[in-house]
Each structure stands twice: as C-alpha cells, then as structure tokens.
Design an enzyme around this catalytic site. Structure first.
Site, PDB file in Angstrom:
ATOM      1  N   SER A  13       0.835  -1.219   0.000  1.00 25.93           N
ATOM      2  CA  SER A  13       0.000   0.000   0.000  1.00 25.93           C
ATOM      3  C   SER A  13       0.861   1.257   0.000  1.00 25.93           C
ATOM      4  CB  SER A  13      -0.992  -0.006   1.172  1.00 25.93           C
ATOM      5  OG  SER A  13      -0.338   0.194   2.396  1.00 25.93           O
ATOM      6  N   MET A  91      10.465  -7.037   4.106  1.00 27.53           N
ATOM      7  CA  MET A  91      10.649  -7.702   5.382  1.00 27.53           C
ATOM      8  C   MET A  91      11.940  -8.518   5.491  1.00 27.53           C
ATOM      9  SD  MET A  91       8.348  -6.522   7.148  1.00 27.53           S
ATOM     10  CE  MET A  91       6.801  -5.622   7.016  1.00 27.53           C
ATOM     11  N   ASN A 108      13.610   3.770   4.833  1.00 23.36           N
ATOM     12  CA  ASN A 108      12.550   2.838   5.237  1.00 23.36           C
ATOM     13  C   ASN A 108      11.465   3.590   5.992  1.00 23.36           C
ATOM     14  OD1 ASN A 108      11.271   0.302   5.793  1.00 23.36           O
ATOM     15  ND2 ASN A 108      12.151   0.321   7.849  1.00 23.36           N
ATOM     16  N   HIS A 110       8.568   3.042   9.073  1.00 24.37           N
ATOM     17  CA  HIS A 110       8.264   2.155  10.188  1.00 24.37           C
ATOM     18  C   HIS A 110       7.031   2.718  10.906  1.00 24.37           C
ATOM     19  CE1 HIS A 110       9.243  -0.768  13.274  1.00 24.37           C
ATOM     20  NE2 HIS A 110       9.147   0.170  14.195  1.00 24.37           N
ATOM     21  N   ASP A 146      15.713  -1.594  11.958  1.00 24.09           N
ATOM     22  CA  ASP A 146      15.057  -0.305  12.251  1.00 24.09           C
ATOM     23  C   ASP A 146      15.867   0.560  13.221  1.00 24.09           C
ATOM     24  OD1 ASP A 146      12.832  -1.026  10.623  1.00 24.09           O
ATOM     25  OD2 ASP A 146      12.013  -2.195  12.266  1.00 24.09           O
ATOM     26  N   GLU A 175       0.965   7.165   6.927  1.00 27.66           N
ATOM     27  CA  GLU A 175       2.159   6.659   6.230  1.00 27.66           C
ATOM     28  C   GLU A 175       2.120   7.043   4.755  1.00 27.66           C
ATOM     29  OE1 GLU A 175       3.626   2.639   6.671  1.00 27.66           O
ATOM     30  OE2 GLU A 175       2.512   2.363   8.525  1.00 27.66           O
TER      31      GLU A 175
HETATM   32  C1  GAR Z   1       3.735  -0.651   6.838  1.00 28.19           C
HETATM   33  O1  GAR Z   1       2.891  -0.406   7.923  1.00 28.19           O
HETATM   34  C2  GAR Z   1       5.169  -0.330   7.177  1.00 28.19           C
HETATM   35  O2  GAR Z   1       5.295   0.780   8.032  1.00 28.19           O
HETATM   36  C3  GAR Z   1       5.593  -1.590   7.888  1.00 28.19           C
HETATM   37  O3  GAR Z   1       5.045  -2.617   7.095  1.00 28.19           O
HETATM   38  C4  GAR Z   1       3.821  -2.153   6.526  1.00 28.19           C
HETATM   39  C5  GAR Z   1       3.850  -2.432   5.058  1.00 28.19           C
HETATM   40  O4  GAR Z   1       2.602  -2.205   4.477  1.00 28.19           O
HETATM   41  N1  GAR Z   1       7.024  -1.710   8.017  1.00 28.19           N
HETATM   42  C6  GAR Z   1       7.621  -2.213   9.095  1.00 28.19           C
HETATM   43  O5  GAR Z   1       7.031  -2.673  10.032  1.00 28.19           O
HETATM   44  C7  GAR Z   1       9.145  -2.173   9.041  1.00 28.19           C
HETATM   45  N2  GAR Z   1       9.701  -2.635  10.264  1.00 28.19           N
HETATM   46  P1  GAR Z   1       2.433  -2.060   2.926  1.00 28.19           P
HETATM   47  O6  GAR Z   1       3.046  -3.320   2.290  1.00 28.19           O
HETATM   48  O7  GAR Z   1       0.946  -2.002   2.713  1.00 28.19           O
HETATM   49  O8  GAR Z   1       3.139  -0.815   2.492  1.00 28.19           O
END
Ligand code: GAR
Length: 205
Positions: A13, A91, A108, A110, A146, A175
């Site tokens: 997203s 990830m 990145n 977070h 992170d 975000e």
């Molecule tokens: C997001 O909330 C991002 O902040 C988080 O993964 C999600 C990805 O969502 N990232 C972390 O937790 C990094 N440690 P998305 O695939 O819909 O963008």
C-alpha cells in the site's frame, strides 16, 4: 530526474501511494520508479505495480541460502544503480555489503518510533500498550533492524481507536502521505547537501 527502486514483500500500500504521487502528485517530476522489487513472487504489491504499468522484478528468497539471495539482490541493484532505494514493507534485513554500496541511499518507513519499537507488529504494539499516539518514522537504513538515522517522524493520534484495525487504518493513512513528503524532501535536498559539502570542505582545509 531521480531514479528510485521500491522494495516490498507484501501488500504494497505504501508503494501504491508513492506510485500515485509519482504519476500525478507531489513526486511528479521529482523521481521515476525504475522498478518495484519483491523477494516474494506472490506479493500482492507486485500485481498492483504491474497493473499500473510499472516494471517489476522478483528474486524469490524462498528456498535460497541467504548469502546467495543477498548476492543476487546486490548484483541486480548495482546494475540498476538507483538514486534511492525505498523500502516499503520489505521484510528482510539488508546485508552490510548492500548498505555500504548505497550509503544514505536507502530509506525505510516504520509504523512506530524506532527508538521504542523495532521489527514487525508496530501497530499491534501500539494497540496492546494503549498508546495515545504512534510516531511513524522514516529513517535511513543501517545494518540493524530499524536502527538507522531518523529522517523525520510524524505523530498519529490514536485516541478513541476501538480496534487494532482502526489503529492500523489511521496509521497507514498517515504513512501514505508522510512517506512521499519525506521522499520529496530528501530527493530535492540540493541546498542541504551543498551546505554539508561546504562545511566538510571548510573542516578539511
Ligand atoms: C507498513 O505499515 C510499514 O510501516 C511496515 O510494514 C507495513 C507495510 O505495508 N514496516 C515495518 O514494520 C518495518 N519494520 P504495505 O506493504 O501495505 O506498504
């Protein structure tokens, strides 16, 4: 025009929000997306990117020794040589060779304050601890999980949230705006770089 590569592992997203801004929002004319990369062939974000006409690339990490996977990714990224690597729900921890190859060129997002919570489940952490707000963090990526230098944080009010879904919904909405705003700042930060270079020159002489 700057070139970026977005790295994802799933839903995508944030990638979608950035791509929308590149197409017709605050990143238009600032950067172009060279490719969306995923370590998972079935990442929903890859399909979305393809539908948007964005080039995608997958090196599956499944069943590969981590060293092999890392060297294939590094080789591909070196060949692409983007101005910025944008992690968006990617990830996997990046190996030191990759970090060293792209100093201050990997960022990145977070869902929490990285000084308080690292790794997965940032929204679960905020919800379970009944936090009144979470601080979305955009940071440079270093070799830790992170732990890289914070570029900017944005507080999201979580008061009145009745479920984890609501927490996540509010957080993701922020975000999606915040990441593009930060990218715009970083990618257009000519004067900041010049000032820093001048300062370093002065110190050297
Ligand atoms: C997001 O909330 C991002 O902040 C988080 O993964 C999600 C990805 O969502 N990232 C972390 O937790 C990094 N440690 P998305 O695939 O819909 O963008």
């Amino acid at each position: 025009m700057k070139k970026i590569i977005i790295m994802i592992s799933g839903r995508g997203s944030n990638m979608l929000a950035i791509a929308g801004n590149v197409k017709s929002g605050i990143l238009k004319g600032v950067c172009e997306i060279q490719a969306v990369f995923s370590n998972k062939a079935d990442a929903a974000g890859l399909q979305i990117a393809t539908e948007m006409g964005i080039r995608t690339h997958c090196i599956s990490s499944k069943g590969k020794k981590i060293k092999k996977y890392n060297s294939l990714v590094l080789e591909w990224l070196k060949q692409k040589n983007p101005d910025m690597i944008v992690l968006a729900g990617y990830m996997k921890v990046l190996p030191s060779e990759l970090i060293q190859e792209f100093p201050r060129r990997i960022v990145n997002i977070h869902p929490a304050d990285t000084t308080k919570h690292q790794g997965l489940y940032g929204y679960e952490w905020a919800w379970e601890n009944k936090l009144p707000e979470t601080k979305i963090t955009v940071h440079y990526v270093d070799e830790g999980l992170d732990t890289g230098e914070i570029i900017e944080q944005r507080a999201v009010d979580l008061s009145g949230c009745n479920s984890l879904e609501e927490v996540e919904q509010r957080g993701l909405k922020a975000e999606h705006e915040f990441y593009s705003e930060c990218l715009r700042k970083i990618l257009t930060a000519k004067h900041r770089k010049t000032q820093r270079d001048m300062f370093l020159k002065k110190v050297k002489n």
